[in-house]
Write a protein that holds these residues in place. Structure first.
Motif, mmCIF file in Angstrom:
data_model
loop_
_atom_site.group_PDB
_atom_site.id
_atom_site.type_symbol
_atom_site.label_atom_id
_atom_site.label_comp_id
_atom_site.label_asym_id
_atom_site.label_seq_id
_atom_site.Cartn_x
_atom_site.Cartn_y
_atom_site.Cartn_z
ATOM 1 N N PRO A 1 1.038 -0.694 0.035
ATOM 2 C CA PRO A 1 0.286 0.125 0.187
ATOM 3 C C PRO A 1 0.752 1.235 -0.256
ATOM 4 O O PRO A 1 0.177 2.500 -0.604
ATOM 5 C CB PRO A 1 -0.656 -0.559 1.404
ATOM 6 N N ARG A 2 2.048 1.544 0.782
ATOM 7 C CA ARG A 2 3.019 2.006 0.537
ATOM 8 C C ARG A 2 3.189 2.710 -1.190
ATOM 9 O O ARG A 2 3.353 3.810 -1.275
ATOM 10 C CB ARG A 2 4.469 1.856 1.409
ATOM 11 N N ALA B 1 -2.787 2.675 5.670
ATOM 12 C CA ALA B 1 -0.638 3.293 5.001
ATOM 13 C C ALA B 1 -0.703 4.182 3.487
ATOM 14 O O ALA B 1 0.893 4.156 3.777
ATOM 15 C CB ALA B 1 -0.326 1.270 4.717
ATOM 16 N N MET B 2 -1.512 4.153 2.940
ATOM 17 C CA MET B 2 -1.138 4.758 1.560
ATOM 18 C C MET B 2 -1.271 6.441 1.959
ATOM 19 O O MET B 2 -1.575 6.524 2.829
ATOM 20 C CB MET B 2 -3.510 4.017 0.560
ATOM 21 N N THR C 1 -4.711 -0.641 5.458
ATOM 22 C CA THR C 1 -3.541 -0.687 4.361
ATOM 23 C C THR C 1 -4.019 0.571 4.377
ATOM 24 O O THR C 1 -3.431 1.350 3.445
ATOM 25 C CB THR C 1 -4.615 -1.994 4.133
#
Lengths: 672, 160
Positions: free
Chosen positions: B74-75, B100-101, B97
């Motif tokens: 997700p990074r 985390a983006m 998730t």
């Protein structure tokens, strides 16, 4: 009065009074008394060394001090360099000892073991100050015995200490025997036992005698210096000794092996054949590579530092070898640079290894473990120790702006400089040596990244690391002093240039090594220049500049938790360990290191396809030790067992032996 | 851009807002410059939708032609595709998730289950549709949706 004599006299007087005062001192004050005395001995020794390297020589003959030979002392610039080195290390370690053994200290501060410390330092000062074979051997043996006592300081607490003591005792005494044989042979051949007499006769010795003497002395000195394959005592003794003793041994005592090689090879024997130095170079190359590879895969912090000592000694020996080879080829200028590189690296290593072993001692004292796989997270709990250890690691990794960089640069300059008429052997050997230094430096960086990353950063992997507390102030002050010395040597190594020139001139190498003043290191003969000050300013300036620019110009920052695959919080079990970090290196050098791995899968009773437990074991035995020393130890053991049958306790048998011996002597007498 | 965007779908729970979100998605698609990195999360799907998504990135439909790429973290992602009704156990990982983006980020709910829990509505361990856990920007109806519909929705985001 000669300043060298005054300072050395003060050192020996302080050592004696310190040792005597430590015995009756109450347990609470013992460490402080011994630490102060040791630091005093160190300062006095360093003062003597400082006077000697700036040109004050001193000689003395004290015929009444010992029977038969008397005591002969002679301090020249070369001796002064090592006096300075030993004294500096001892001054730092003395201060460190106060906190390390003090209240809530680590390990047993047994009185006897305490009192030996200043005597050990005095013995180490006496070795370079000795001016005759008998005095040298006496000092050497005194140093060996006192260090052995100190290594055994914690023998009640761990059987490993006893094993380490046995190894050290056996190897140091074997080394002493070879040095004894070599030097007495040399004295007999030269017709005098003072160094001056030997020096005068040294050039006239037959090549066979000189070569034999060099080989015997090299065996003893290289084993004291921890060169592979004479190293097995070193990772044991340095790991198991109390940390202040490890620091003294690794930073100072090991260097006296180097001193012995320089003194005998260059000074007393006056150079010698080329094969001596090629042999020394091979020894150095093997030590450097094997030492750093073992350090890279070691997980015991102090064992790792010990193998790193072997590596650095290897680099020093490479420098000495280059000096010997070039001097023999008539390239005095390059020989001088190589010698300067070796001596400077000895001083640099003394600086950062004192710092690193003291740092390791702080970690051990605070967490109770040396296992990198159980450490971590110390940067938050021990910030000062971590910062100081980082300085030491940077220096040991030989990266600018560390001090190791400067001496390795000098070493590479000396190795790269290839005379046109060098011949086939040297045109092959010199590039190989350069490759060895480069590979060593590369693996060294990985090694110290591992130590710092797994030992000090990340999260604590064990209870000891999780509850660590910062060390007492005296220990931090000592480490700060060592770090300051490293920084000084890193940024303005040019202060050492006059002393190195003087030593090189004395040893008949190039007299003019460095040209010009200022802060740059200009090599006169080679026409090469490095500016450690500007390198340091540049590196630090760039790092700070990039960080500031990133902060000022970067987009808005967002703090987010570390990505854990969405599966709950990360635990310390998921971190890289020292073992896993080194695993790729271990895989690459599989053929050299030959690790023993064992995977044990226990299936469930219901089905062989269901796994109940998996056990994984990995051992990294010292291969050279196992193959070289294993058979020797087994043979000695077998002889000992066989010999036991001769003495079964029966008085009659012993009487028979006596009778047989008497008869044999009588018969021998009659026959003659 | 034709019917693939669930903004026009009257069955959508948060229909009122979704229209504007679709517009935002289209606008953002232009901002993404025709390059969209997609992270996929299976929040409790029967894996039917996963097969269709696999087809959408296969050689026949080849969504990568349109600047859409699947990524492994997700990074690295601009877009999160989610399938299935959100189960109790997957709610927190889905939220993590999404958190985390990097911004800006869009969520594409793929399949009927992601929209309104589909046949699993009220089932054991089902928490609710994706929109209950993270804000949804684009919805792709169907059980499972055809690869063409998925590609169309992602083209709406990538703008090419």
């Amino acid at each position: 009065m000669n300043p060298v004599a005054a300072a050395l006299g003060a050192a020996f007087a302080l050592a004696g009074s310190g040792a005597i005062a430590a015995l009756p001192a109450p347990a609470r004050w013992g460490p402080a008394v011994v630490g102060a005395a040791t630091a005093g001995v160190g300062i006095a020794g360093a003062a003597a060394g400082g006077a000697a390297v700036s040109g004050t020589v001193w000689q003395a003959y004290l015929p009444d001090l010992l029977p038969l030979a008397g005591v002969r002392l002679a301090v020249d610039p070369l001796a002064g360099w090592f006096l300075l080195l030993v004294g500096g290390v001892a001054a730092v370690v003395g201060v460190y000892t106060i906190g390390y053994l003090g209240r809530d200290g680590h390990g047993p501060a047994a009185r006897g073991a305490l009192a030996v410390l200043p005597v050990f330092v005095a013995a180490m000062l006496l070795v370079p100050a000795a001016g005759s074979v008998s005095t040298f051997l006496l000092a050497w043996e005194l140093m060996a015995v006192t260090s052995l006592l100190l290594v055994l300081g914690e023998h009640r607490h761990s059987p490993a200490v006893r094993t380490a003591g046995l190894w050290y005792a056996a190897m140091t005494q074997a080394g002493f025997v070879t040095v004894l044989l070599g030097l007495t042979r040399l004295a007999a051949a030269a017709g005098g036992e003072s160094f001056a007499a030997i020096r005068a006769a040294g050039a006239g010795l037959s090549p066979v005698t000189a070569g034999g003497v060099f080989l015997l002395c090299l065996a003893g000195f290289a084993s004291k210096a921890g060169a592979v394959p004479l190293h097995p005592w070193l990772p044991r003794a340095h790991a198991e000794a109390p940390s202040h003793v490890s620091a003294l041994m690794s930073a100072a005592m090991v260097k006296l092996g180097v001193y012995g090689i320089v003194r005998v090879g260059f000074d007393l024997l006056g150079g010698g054949a080329r094969w001596w130095w090629l042999l020394l170079g091979a020894l150095g190359a093997v030590s450097a590579l094997y030492g750093i590879l073992q350090a890279a895969v070691a997980t015991d912090l102090k064992r790792l530092l010990a193998f790193s000592t072997s590596e650095n000694v290897g680099l020093i020996l490479l420098g000495l070898a280059a000096a010997g080879v070039w001097a023999g080829a008539g390239q005095d200028g390059v020989a001088g640079v190589a010698l300067a590189a070796a001596l400077l690296h000895a001083a640099n290593h003394a600086g950062f290894k004192t710092l690193l072993f003291c740092g390791a001692g702080s970690v051990l004292r605070s967490t109770g473990t040396r296992d990198l796989d159980a450490l971590g997270g110390l940067s938050r709990r021990m910030p000062a120790t971590t910062a100081l250890f980082t300085v030491g690691a940077l220096c040991a990794a030989a990266l600018p702006p560390g001090n190791g960089f400067v001496s390795e640069w000098l070493l590479l300059q000396a190795l790269l400089h290839q005379a046109p008429q060098a011949g086939t052997v040297l045109t092959v050997a010199a590039p190989v040596a350069v490759a060895v230094v480069a590979l060593t430096a590369g693996v060294g960086v990985a090694t110290y990244v591992k130590v710092l990353g797994t030992g000090f950063l990340a999260r604590p992997r064990g209870d000891g690391a999780a509850t660590a507390v910062e060390s007492p102030r005296s220990m931090l002050v000592a480490m700060g002093l060592a770090a300051a010395a490293c920084a000084g040597l890193a940024i303005v190594p040019v202060v050492a240039a006059p002393a190195l020139e003087r030593i090189a001139g004395e040893l008949r190498a190039g007299p003019e090594l460095f040209a010009g003043g200022g802060v740059d290191l200009r090599l006169a003969g080679i026409g090469s220049i490095v500016s450690p000050l500007w390198v340091a300013v540049g590196v630090i300036g760039l790092a700070v500049g990039f960080a500031a620019a990133g902060r000022a110009l970067g987009r808005a920052r967002r703090r987010a938790p570390a990505w854990d695959c969405g599966d709950g919080p990360l635990t310390a079990r998921m971190e890289y360990t020292a073992t896993s970090f080194a695993e790729p290196l271990q895989r690459v050098f599989d053929d050299v290191l030959a690790p023993e791995q064992d995977v044990d899968v226990t299936p469930a009773a219901e089905s062989a396809y269901i796994v109940r437990a998996v056990a994984y074991r990995r051992r990294l035995p010292d291969r050279i030790e196992a193959h070289l020393y294993g058979p020797v130890i087994a043979a000695a053991d077998a002889v000992g067992r066989a010999g036991r049958r001769l003495a079964n306790g029966s008085v009659h048998r012993y009487l028979a032996y006596m009778l047989a011996a008497l008869v044999a002597v009588l018969v021998a007498g009659v026959i003659r | 851009m034709d019917g693939g965007l669930s903004g026009q779908d009257p069955a959508c729970g948060a229909g009122g807002r979704a229209g504007s979100r679709a517009a935002a998605a289209a606008a953002l698609g232009a901002g993404l410059g025709g390059s969209v990195q997609v992270r996929h999360v299976d929040a409790g799907s029967c894996n039917g939708c996963e097969i269709e998504i696999g087809q959408a990135f296969g050689p026949v439909y080849d969504a990568e032609r349109h600047g859409v790429r699947l990524v492994a973290s997700p990074r690295h992602a601009d877009v999160l595709t989610v399938t299935g009704p959100v189960t109790v156990n997957m709610a927190q990982p889905l939220r993590a998730t999404y958190e985390a983006m990097p911004r800006p980020r869009l969520v594409v709910a793929v399949g009927d289950c992601a929209r309104d829990c589909g046949v699993f509505a009220g089932g054991h361990g089902v928490l609710g549709p994706v929109g209950d856990v993270v804000p949804v920007d684009v919805r792709v109806p169907g059980c499972p949706p055809e690869p063409a519909a998925i590609v169309a929705a992602l083209r709406g985001v990538s703008g090419r």
